[in-house]
Enzyme design. Structure first.
Site, PDB file in Angstrom:
ATOM      1  N   CYS A   2       0.890  -1.192   0.050  1.00 48.09           N
ATOM      2  CA  CYS A   2      -0.101   0.095   0.114  1.00 48.09           C
ATOM      3  C   CYS A   2       0.980   1.200  -0.002  1.00 48.09           C
ATOM      4  CB  CYS A   2      -0.857   0.161   1.159  1.00 48.09           C
ATOM      5  SG  CYS A   2      -1.819  -1.533   1.718  1.00 48.09           S
ATOM      6  N   ARG A  27       4.789  -0.135  -6.177  1.00 44.60           N
ATOM      7  CA  ARG A  27       4.825  -0.957  -4.879  1.00 44.60           C
ATOM      8  C   ARG A  27       3.721  -2.121  -5.018  1.00 44.60           C
ATOM      9  NH1 ARG A  27       7.182   1.847  -0.446  1.00 44.60           N
ATOM     10  NH2 ARG A  27       5.665   0.677   0.936  1.00 44.60           N
ATOM     11  N   TRP A  76      -3.216  -2.615  -1.228  1.00 44.65           N
ATOM     12  CA  TRP A  76      -2.723  -3.951  -1.680  1.00 44.65           C
ATOM     13  C   TRP A  76      -3.558  -4.766  -0.671  1.00 44.65           C
ATOM     14  CZ3 TRP A  76      -0.111  -8.079   0.364  1.00 44.65           C
ATOM     15  CH2 TRP A  76       0.429  -9.310  -0.690  1.00 44.65           C
ATOM     16  N   ASN A 102      -1.548   1.996   5.978  1.00 45.43           N
ATOM     17  CA  ASN A 102      -0.844   1.207   5.330  1.00 45.43           C
ATOM     18  C   ASN A 102      -0.314   0.126   6.700  1.00 45.43           C
ATOM     19  OD1 ASN A 102      -0.560   2.543   3.015  1.00 45.43           O
ATOM     20  ND2 ASN A 102       1.815   2.911   3.362  1.00 45.43           N
ATOM     21  N   GLY A 103      -0.409  -1.091   6.488  1.00 47.45           N
ATOM     22  CA  GLY A 103      -0.016  -2.015   7.626  1.00 47.45           C
ATOM     23  C   GLY A 103      -1.110  -2.821   8.017  1.00 47.45           C
ATOM     24  N   GLU A 485      17.846 -17.179  -7.627  1.00 50.98           N
ATOM     25  CA  GLU A 485      17.724 -16.176  -8.081  1.00 50.98           C
ATOM     26  C   GLU A 485      16.810 -15.928  -9.337  1.00 50.98           C
ATOM     27  OE1 GLU A 485      16.798 -13.267  -6.467  1.00 50.98           O
ATOM     28  OE2 GLU A 485      16.892 -11.774  -8.029  1.00 50.98           O
ATOM     29  N   LYS A 489      13.171 -14.633 -10.470  1.00 49.28           N
ATOM     30  CA  LYS A 489      12.968 -13.684 -11.634  1.00 49.28           C
ATOM     31  C   LYS A 489      12.102 -13.979 -12.590  1.00 49.28           C
ATOM     32  CE  LYS A 489      13.988 -10.857 -10.048  1.00 49.28           C
ATOM     33  NZ  LYS A 489      14.569 -10.530  -8.666  1.00 49.28           N
ATOM     34  N   GLU A 492       8.365 -14.667 -10.999  1.00 49.66           N
ATOM     35  CA  GLU A 492       7.515 -13.587 -10.460  1.00 49.66           C
ATOM     36  C   GLU A 492       6.884 -12.626 -11.605  1.00 49.66           C
ATOM     37  OE1 GLU A 492       9.653 -11.049  -7.639  1.00 49.66           O
ATOM     38  OE2 GLU A 492      11.427 -10.926  -8.931  1.00 49.66           O
ATOM     39  N   HIS A 508      16.828 -36.838  -6.270  1.00 45.22           N
ATOM     40  CA  HIS A 508      16.002 -37.214  -5.074  1.00 45.22           C
ATOM     41  C   HIS A 508      14.541 -36.810  -5.311  1.00 45.22           C
ATOM     42  CE1 HIS A 508      19.617 -38.407  -2.901  1.00 45.22           C
ATOM     43  NE2 HIS A 508      19.977 -37.298  -3.241  1.00 45.22           N
ATOM     44  N   LYS A 607       6.220  -4.315  -4.086  1.00 49.67           N
ATOM     45  CA  LYS A 607       7.690  -3.985  -4.013  1.00 49.67           C
ATOM     46  C   LYS A 607       8.357  -4.010  -2.479  1.00 49.67           C
ATOM     47  CE  LYS A 607      11.548  -2.489  -5.652  1.00 49.67           C
ATOM     48  NZ  LYS A 607      12.597  -3.471  -6.341  1.00 49.67           N
TER      49      LYS A 607
HETATM   50  C1  G6P Z   1       9.757  -8.280  -2.344  1.00 48.32           C
HETATM   51  C2  G6P Z   1      10.313  -7.753  -3.495  1.00 48.32           C
HETATM   52  C3  G6P Z   1      11.589  -8.495  -3.902  1.00 48.32           C
HETATM   53  C4  G6P Z   1      12.427  -8.235  -2.392  1.00 48.32           C
HETATM   54  C5  G6P Z   1      11.509  -8.745  -1.151  1.00 48.32           C
HETATM   55  C6  G6P Z   1      12.680  -8.302  -0.069  1.00 48.32           C
HETATM   56  O1  G6P Z   1       9.266  -9.638  -2.393  1.00 48.32           O
HETATM   57  O2  G6P Z   1       9.558  -7.770  -4.575  1.00 48.32           O
HETATM   58  O3  G6P Z   1      12.299  -7.794  -4.723  1.00 48.32           O
HETATM   59  O4  G6P Z   1      13.539  -9.217  -2.681  1.00 48.32           O
HETATM   60  O5  G6P Z   1      10.654  -7.968  -1.148  1.00 48.32           O
HETATM   61  O6  G6P Z   1      12.510  -7.050   0.104  1.00 48.32           O
HETATM   62  P1  G6P Z   1      13.618  -5.900   0.607  1.00 48.32           P
HETATM   63  O7  G6P Z   1      13.181  -4.338   0.329  1.00 48.32           O
HETATM   64  O8  G6P Z   1      13.742  -6.343   2.026  1.00 48.32           O
HETATM   65  O9  G6P Z   1      15.064  -6.159  -0.011  1.00 48.32           O
END
Ligand code: G6P
Length: 612
Positions: A2, A27, A76, A102-103, A485, A489, A492, A508, A607
Site C-alpha cells: 500500500c 509498490r 494492496w 498502511n500495515g 535468483e 526472476k 515472478e 532425489h 515491492k
Molecule cells: C519483495 C520484493 C523483492 C524483494 C523482497 C525483500 O518480495 O518484490 O524484490 O527481494 O520483497 O525486500 P527488501 O526490500 O527487504 O529487499
C-alpha cells in the site's frame, strides 16, 4: 505494498495526490482512493478498484475535487478482497474522522466488537475501517483533540501502521502516526507533503522529515509539528535526499526493469567506490573497526526474497574467504524460531527497502538476543537502517520495478566487500590476495556491460520459450544461489512455474518431473564443480529435457550437451553471481515482455512487503 500520500498547501490537492500515488504504483496495489477537504466543507471521498487510471477518470485528473488539503492511498488487499468498499480512505459514518492506512491492525476483531457495543456499524471487511472508528471513538469520548485521540489509539492497537488522518474539527490540518511502517514529510514553499515512500515527494522537495516509530505529526500549510506518544512536542532534523529525480523515470526504456538492469554497472561501481579508497576498504562510515571484525565468531544473514538469495551467495563467499561460520535464514522463519545465538555473533540484515516487516522484526529480535547488527540497505533513513548498529548503504538508487535487479547486484557487492575485509582482518588472505580481489571487483561493471551488449541472444531464446509450463534451474555451490535468483526472476514476472534445485538433489525427486522438452537451465561457473554439473545435465538430457547452459567463456565443450548456451566473462570464482545473474534477469524480463505481461507491476506482488 500500500501507498500513502498527503498534501496540505495553497494549490488544488487532488492532482498532487494523484501524481504522488502514480509514483507509488510500483509498490503494487489493487485499488486506490483520495479524500479532499475544501475549507470547512465535509470531506469528499472518491475511490476506484483496479488501476489508478480509473481514479484519474472518476475525478477528471483530480480537477473535479475542490480543496487544498487531502490524503490518498493505493491499497494492496490484506483484509477483504480488492473492491471499492474495501479501498481507502475509510471514515466514521459522520465523516468526523477519515483515514488512509498502511500495515495491519492485529487486534482489529476485538476492537470491532468493542466498537459495535458502543454503537458503531461496519460496511467493509477491513481493519482500517475499525481504525478510523476507534480514532473517532476516542475523539468523541475524551474531547481532548486529535493528538490525545491518536496517542490513545496507538496505545490501544497492536500491529503495524502508518496512518494519515483528516479530522472534521481541523479543516487545515492532516495528522499522521506510524509504527513499523514508513512515513515521510516534506515542507516546501508554504506547502506540506506526506508520503509512505520518498519517491512520491522527490518532484516537490528533497528535504525530508522521517516520522519515527510511535510518533505523531500535525501537518499545517507549510509547517509540521511532531509529537511523541506522551503528546510532547519533539524536534526533528531535516534529511536531504540525494537521489536523482530522473532515477525514478524510465528515461526512454520500455520498462523500469530493463532500465534498472542496465543501471547495474553503475550501481556496482558506486557501491564499490563508496567504501574502496586508494586500493583499500574503509568501513569507518559503517562503524566497523578491526577489533569488532576480529571478535565475531558467527555470522547470521537474514532477509527475504532476492535479498535472501544474496545471503545464500554471501555465505559461500564469507565462509570460503574469511573462514567464519555463516548461517543464512529467511527472516519470517528466523523471527519465530527458538534462537540460540552464540556470543560475539553478527547478524546481517539485507534489505533493499529497509522496511520489510519480517526483516525488521528479525533485526529487533537479533538485538534483543544481544547480537551486533549490520544492515545492508538501499533506502537511506529507512527503519532497518536507523535501527541497526551498523549500516552499509548500497548505492543502487531508487528501484521502481517490483522485481529487483540493481539492488540485488549492489547487495552482492556489499557482501563481497565484507568478506574480503573480514578475511584480511582475520588473516585468512595475504596482502596480494586482498589487492587481487579488489582489482578484480573493479572489472565487474565492465563485464556486466559486455553481457548486456549481447542481450539479443537471450531475447531470441526467451521468445522461443515464452510458452513453457515448467522450468527448472540447477546449480552447485554458489551457482545454486544464482539459480534461486534466476528462478525467482522468471516466475515472478512471467508467471511460469519455475524452481531451483541444488543439482545434487536432482536424483532425489526432481528428475521425475523432466519430460520431453522440459526446459532446464544449468548454471556452471565453478571449475571444480563443472564436470559434476555436466553429468547432471546429461541425466536431464537423456530424459528428453531441453538444456540451457550458463557458463564462462572458454567452456565451449558444454555445447556437446547443452541445446543453448549463454556465456559470461571469466572472473574470480567468488564474484561469478554478479555476472551469471544478468542473463537470467534478461531471460525473465524478455519472457514477460513476450507474453505481454505487466513487467514492472506483476500481479499480486508488492515491492516492499511491510506486513507479515
Ligand atoms: C519483495 C520484493 C523483492 C524483494 C523482497 C525483500 O518480495 O518484490 O524484490 O527481494 O520483497 O525486500 P527488501 O526490500 O527487504 O529487499
Amino acid at each position: 505494498m500500500c501507498g500513502i500520500v498527503g498534501f496540505n498547501g495553497h494549490v488544488q490537492a487532488a492532482p498532487i495526490l494523484l501524481d504522488g500515488l502514480s509514483k507509488l504504483e510500483y509498490r503494487g496495489y489493487d485499488s486506490a482512493g483520495v479524500a479532499v477537504r475544501n475549507g470547512k466543507n465535509d470531506v469528499e471521498i472518491v475511490k476506484a478498484k483496479g488501476r489508478l487510471k480509473a481514479l484519474y477518470e472518476k475525478t477528471n485528473d483530480g480537477l473535479a475535487m475542490a480543496g487544498d488539503c487531502g490524503i490518498g492511498h493505493t491499497r494492496w488487499a490484506t483484509h477483504g478482497e480488492p473492491s471499492e468498499t474495501n479501498a481507502h480512505p475509510h471514515c466514521s459514518d459522520d465523516r468526523n474522522v477519515t483515514i488512509v492506512h498502511n500495515g495491519i491492525i492485529e487486534n482489529y476483531l476485538e476492537l470491532k466488537e468493542m466498537l459495535e457495543k458502543a454503537g458503531y456499524s461496519f460496511h467493509s471487511q477491513t481493519d482500517t475501517e475499525v481504525a478510523a472508528k476507534l480514532i473517532d471513538y476516542y475523539v468523541k469520548k475524551y474531547q481532548k483533540g486529535p493528538i490525545d485521540a491518536l496517542s490513545r489509539f496507538m496505545l490501544r492497537v497492536r500491529g503495524s501502521y502508518a496512518i494519515a488522518v483528516l479530522f472534521a474539527e481541523c479543516p487545515d490540518e492532516i495528522y499522521a502516526i506510524r509504527k513499523d511502517n514508513p512515513m515521510v514529510i516534506g515542507v516546501k514553499d508554504g506547502n506540506t507533503y506526506m508520503a509512505s515512500d520518498v519517491a512520491a515527494l522527490l518532484r516537490y522537495t528533497r528535504d525530508i522529515y522521517y516520522i519515527g516509530d510511535n510518533e505523531m505529526a500535525c501537518m499545517g500549510k507549510g509547517e509540521v509539528t511532531f509529537y511523541n506518544i506522551d503528546q510532547e512536542v519533539i524536534e526533528k532534523d531535516v534529511t536531504e535526499v540525494k537521489w536523482d529525480v530522473n532515477a525514478a523515470e524510465k528515461n526512454g526504456f520500455e520498462h523500469f526493469m530493463i532500465k534498472e538492469i542496465h543501471e547495474q554497472p553503475r550501481a556496482v561501481k558506486d557501491t564499490l567506490n563508496s567504501v574502496v579508497k586508494d586500493g583499500k576498504i574503509d568501513f569507518t562510515a559503517l562503524g566497523l573497526d578491526e577489533d569488532h571484525i576480529r571478535n565475531f565468531r558467527q555470522i547470521y544473514i537474514v532477509a527475504c526474497g532476492s535479498a535472501y538469495h544474496v545471503g545464500v551467495a554471501a555465505q559461500y563467499v564469507l565462509e570460503d574467504m574469511a573462514e567464519i561460520p555463516v548461517r543464512v535464514e529467511i527472516a519470517s522463519e528466523f523471527r519465530y524460531r527458538h534462537l540460540l545465538i552464540p556470543e560475539n555473533s553478527l547478524v546481517i540484515i539485507v534489505s533493499q527497502s529497509g522496511e520489510t516487516a519480517d526483516s525488521l522484526a528479525a533485526l529487533r529480535i537479533a538485538k534483543e538476543h544481544g547480537a551486533e547488527t549490520l544492515a545492508i540497505v538501499n533506502v537511506v533513513g529507512s527503519t532497518i537502517a536507523r535501527e541497526a548498529d551498523h549500516v552499509f548503504y548500497t548505492l543502487a538508487g531508487p528501484e521502481i520495478s517490483v522485481a529487483t535487479t540493481k539492488a540485488y547486484s549492489a547487495q552482492l557487492i556489499a557482501s563481497y566487500l565484507l568478506a574480503i575485509e573480514f578475511a584480511k582482518v582475520r588473516e585468512k588472505i595475504t596482502d596480494e590476495q586482498y589487492a587481487g580481489y579488489l582489482e578484480e571487483l573493479q572489472t565487474v561493471p565492465g563485464k556486466i556491460e559486455k553481457i548486456l551488449d549481447d542481450k539479443e541472444r537471450i531475447q531470441w531464446f526467451a521468445a522461443k520459450y515464452a510458452n513453457a509450463q515448467d522450468v527448472f534451474f540447477l546449480g552447485r555451490g554458489i551457482d545454486y544461489a544464482v539459480s534461486l535468483e534466476g528462478s525467482l526472476k522468471l516466475k515472478e514476472i512471467s508467471y511460469i512455474h519455475s524452481e531451483a534445485y541444488a543439482a545434487g538433489e536432482l536424483k532425489h525427486g526432481t528428475i521425475s518431473l523432466i519430460e520431453k522438452g522440459t526446459l532446464v537451465i544449468s548454471v556452471l561457473t565453478q571449475p571444480d564443480l563443472y564436470e559434476k554439473m555436466i553429468s547432471n545435465m546429461v541425466e536431464v538430457k537423456s530424459r528428453g529435457g531441453y538444456l540451457m547452459g550458463l557458463t564462462t567463456y572458454g567452456n565451449y565443450g558444454i555445447e556437446d550437451t547443452a541445446d543453448f548456451t549463454a556465456y559470461i566473462p571469466k572472473t574470480d570464482i567468488h564474484f561469478t553471481p554478479s555476472l551469471a545473474v544478468v542473463p537470467l534477469q534478461l531471460l525473465g524480463y524478455y519472457v514477460s515482455v513476450a507474453k505481454g505481461l505487466d513487467v514492472d507491476k506483476p500481479r499480486n506482488l508488492a515491492k516492499s512487503v511491510t506486513v507479515e
